[in-house]
Design a protein around this motif. Structure first.
Motif: not given
Ligand code: ADP
Ligand code: MG
Length: 241
Positions: A38-48, A74-79
């Motif tokens: 979960a990126f701080t400051n709601d950084a949706a562009g960085t998550a994308l 927020v990104i969900v990825m393989e562990y």
């Protein structure tokens, strides 16, 4: 993505991972273990951006976590199970004595780090730098080395990735050890043998620059600045012109 961050936080497994900027933790997604970033400051562009890099890695068969979902920042990825490269080297180099097996294992990891970086650069036509090429951003899994954390990727000079990977290894304590120099040499050979020797032509300058950047955050930064000067003068590896 059907689940929300709140639910995934409730299903968190173990402590959060170390992160200066973001909230990164293991959780469950549709019954499978996954990592949530979960990126701080709601950084949706960085998550994308990070999510797109993960998708391209998957398409081009560069070892990186499988992207599972993206929602806002927020990104969900393989562990990916295994120590980070920083933890792996700390453990390998804290064992004293001459362990031939361990030595070869470290050399293999160095070569595969170089090969991973070449594959990554190749997958993006040598135009995208992975950014933040620190030893904390690689995991040594059972299947081999896996790159993580692409939030700082961008169209910068790709040689900076190799320079930063070198600086990150060389600045492990005790700094500038013989082992760390050997590791960098193997890594650079691994890179050059896949990407071509012309792509490492400006490595000395890139490594010196990366060391100077790291020095700003370290109490023993003076020694790193001196090393950067030495690298510019005499090259990264002893025996170089
Ligand atoms: N997919 C993953 N599998 C296993 N561990 C991970 C994964 N992604 C991140 N981590 C762990 O979480 C830490 C922080 O994640 P990272 O993406 O590097 O975030 P930051 O941008 O905060 O450095 C990593 O150093 C690693 O230990
Ligand atoms: Mg990281």
């Amino acid at each position: 993505m059907s689940c929300d961050l709140h639910n995934m936080q409730k299903e968190r497994i173990c402590d959060r991972f170390f992160s200066r900027k973001n909230s990164v933790f293991r959780s469950r997604y549709e019954g499978r273990e996954a990592v949530v970033k979960a990126f701080t400051n709601d950084a949706a562009g960085t998550a994308l951006k990070e999510y797109s890099v993960l998708k391209t890695c998957r398409a081009k068969k560069v070892a990186a976590p499988i992207p599972i979902g993206l929602k806002e920042a927020v990104i969900v990825m393989e562990y990916v199970e295994g120590p980070t490269l920083a933890e792996f080297l700390d453990a390998a180099w804290s064992i004293s004595g001459d362990h031939a097996d361990g030595h070869h294992q470290v050399q293999d990891v160095a070569e595969s780090l170089g090969a991973w970086l070449a594959d990554f650069h190749g997958a993006f036509d040598y135009t995208l730098s992975r950014g933040d090429a620190s030893i904390r951003n690689f995991i040594i899994s059972r299947k081999g080395i896996v790159g993580i954390d692409f939030e700082e990727s961008g169209e910068y000079d790709i040689i900076d990735d190799i320079g930063e990977a070198c600086a990150s290894v060389l600045s492990m304590r005790p700094m500038f050890s013989h082992e760390s120099e050997e590791f960098c040499r193997c890594m650079v050979e691994g890179y050059a043998s896949k990407a071509g020797p012309a792509r490492i032509a400006r490595l000395n300058e890139a490594a010196a620059r990366a060391l100077e950047r790291y020095a700003e955050f370290r109490s023993d930064g003076d020694e790193m600045v001196r090393k950067a000067i030495e690298i510019r003068k005499s090259g990264l590896f002893s025996g170089e012109e």
